[in-house]
Design an enzyme around this catalytic site. Structure first.
Site, PDB file in Angstrom:
ATOM      1  N   ASP A 214      -8.383  -4.281   9.223  1.00  0.00           N
ATOM      2  CA  ASP A 214      -7.838  -3.271  10.758  1.00  0.00           C
ATOM      3  C   ASP A 214      -7.729  -1.586  10.549  1.00  0.00           C
ATOM      4  OD1 ASP A 214      -6.300  -2.726   8.513  1.00  0.00           O
ATOM      5  OD2 ASP A 214      -4.557  -3.454   9.363  1.00  0.00           O
TER       6      ASP A 214
ATOM      7  N   ARG B 207      -3.948   0.484  -3.186  1.00  0.00           N
ATOM      8  CA  ARG B 207      -4.496  -0.068  -2.336  1.00  0.00           C
ATOM      9  C   ARG B 207      -3.337  -2.163  -2.295  1.00  0.00           C
ATOM     10  NH1 ARG B 207     -10.068  -2.755  -0.637  1.00  0.00           N
ATOM     11  NH2 ARG B 207      -9.137  -4.379   1.030  1.00  0.00           N
ATOM     12  N   LEU B 208      -2.905  -2.263  -1.558  1.00  0.00           N
ATOM     13  CA  LEU B 208      -2.715  -4.340  -1.843  1.00  0.00           C
ATOM     14  C   LEU B 208      -3.947  -4.757  -0.554  1.00  0.00           C
ATOM     15  CD1 LEU B 208      -0.814  -6.174  -2.502  1.00  0.00           C
ATOM     16  CD2 LEU B 208       0.500  -5.656  -0.779  1.00  0.00           C
TER      17      LEU B 208
ATOM     18  N   ASN C 189      -1.154   2.973   5.244  1.00  0.00           N
ATOM     19  CA  ASN C 189      -0.380   2.282   5.120  1.00  0.00           C
ATOM     20  C   ASN C 189      -0.188   1.490   6.396  1.00  0.00           C
ATOM     21  OD1 ASN C 189       1.469   0.807   3.275  1.00  0.00           O
ATOM     22  ND2 ASN C 189       3.733   2.522   3.708  1.00  0.00           N
TER      23      ASN C 189
ATOM     24  N   CYS D 155       0.799  -1.212  -0.584  1.00  0.00           N
ATOM     25  CA  CYS D 155       0.100  -0.111   0.283  1.00  0.00           C
ATOM     26  C   CYS D 155       1.142   1.373  -0.018  1.00  0.00           C
ATOM     27  CB  CYS D 155      -1.001  -0.188   0.776  1.00  0.00           C
ATOM     28  SG  CYS D 155      -2.381  -1.946   0.956  1.00  0.00           S
TER      29      CYS D 155
ATOM     30  N   ILE E 180      -5.340  -7.247   1.534  1.00  0.00           N
ATOM     31  CA  ILE E 180      -4.426  -8.225   2.200  1.00  0.00           C
ATOM     32  C   ILE E 180      -5.302  -8.957   3.100  1.00  0.00           C
ATOM     33  CG2 ILE E 180      -3.030  -8.821   4.241  1.00  0.00           C
ATOM     34  CD1 ILE E 180      -1.140  -8.873   1.391  1.00  0.00           C
ATOM     35  N   ILE E 181      -6.412  -8.072   3.757  1.00  0.00           N
ATOM     36  CA  ILE E 181      -6.580  -8.421   5.067  1.00  0.00           C
ATOM     37  C   ILE E 181      -8.438  -8.661   4.754  1.00  0.00           C
ATOM     38  CG2 ILE E 181      -7.875  -8.435   6.889  1.00  0.00           C
ATOM     39  CD1 ILE E 181      -5.506  -6.628   8.040  1.00  0.00           C
TER      40      ILE E 181
END
Length: 241
Positions: free
Chosen positions: A100, A49-50, A75, A2, A52-53
């Site tokens: 998160d 954005r990457l 980030n 991110c 992940i969650i």
């Protein structure tokens, strides 16, 4: 991974959407899965954005919590977010996403500056309050997640990488002799707040800075072991950086 970016003007001028877009585009290698920009008068936030969650669109950034009047660009990863989420739900907070990012927003509303002392993880984030006009900038204790600042007059820009700030334009690219000295002396390590350029500074690790709408700022160092103590703080004199 991110990446985040943004601009704040402390004289009431609208943030430059074009500059925020250029910074955000420059961060695309850090976040190939999504892109977003939120403009709020003198404040503009961008994010790459990457996923992940929380892989849903509900976790898209910059995240806007309309009920609380908070916008966040983040980030990193808060490893203990499930425990914090459960605690915040017990306090009456309701969540619309599962990751998160939203936990940071609720934690800020619940505990203010002390929220960062509850975070176990790595993070750099910028949070803006709609009703007060305040902006909050924070970075994790070890400086794992990067954050760079560029200030000119009544304008503050920030980004996860130095090249992203250069993409916005209007940055003093003169070589900083102090930064150069560190670079040549300590195996290419330039400690914060210095960088190799005079016009760009590193936001220090273990720091949370609250900036009022007029640019008045206060910086606080934070730890992980003093949840019940009031952290030492001091006014940030002369500049919002």
């Amino acid at each position: 991974m991110c990446g985040l970016s943004g601009e704040i003007n402390f004289d009431g001028r609208p943030a430059d959407a074009g500059a925020v877009q250029r910074m955000t585009d420059a961060l695309s290698p850090r976040g190939p899965d999504g892109s977003g920009i939120v403009m709020r008068g003198p404040v503009g936030l961008g994010h790459r954005r990457l996923m992940i969650i929380d892989l849903s669109e509900k976790a898209q950034q910059p995240m806007v919590d309309a009920d609380l009047g908070v916008t966040l660009a983040f980030n990193g990863c808060i490893y203990n977010y499930p425990e914090l989420r459960a605690e915040l739900q017990g306090m009456g907070f309701r969540f619309f996403s599962d990751g998160d990012t939203e936990v940071i927003i609720k934690a800020w509303k619940a505990w203010g500056e002390a929220c960062v002392e509850r975070f176990k993880g790595m993070f750099a984030f910028v949070l803006h309050e709609r009703d007060t006009g305040r902006t909050v900038i924070a970075r994790d204790r070890f400086g794992i997640k990067p954050l760079y600042l560029a200030e000119q007059g009544k304008r503050l820009r920030f980004a996860s990488t130095l090249p992203a700030l250069l993409a916005a334009g209007d940055v003093d690219k003169t070589i900083d002799p102090v930064g150069l000295h560190h670079y040549m002396t300590f195996h290419a390590v330039v400690p914060p707040p210095h960088t190799i350029l005079k016009g760009v500074k590193k936001f220090p690790p273990a720091t949370i800075r609250v900036i009022d709408a007029d640019g008045t700022a206060c910086a606080t160092r934070h730890t992980i072991s003093s949840l019940t103590k009031r952290p030492n703080s001091r006014p940030w004199r002369g500049s919002s950086i």
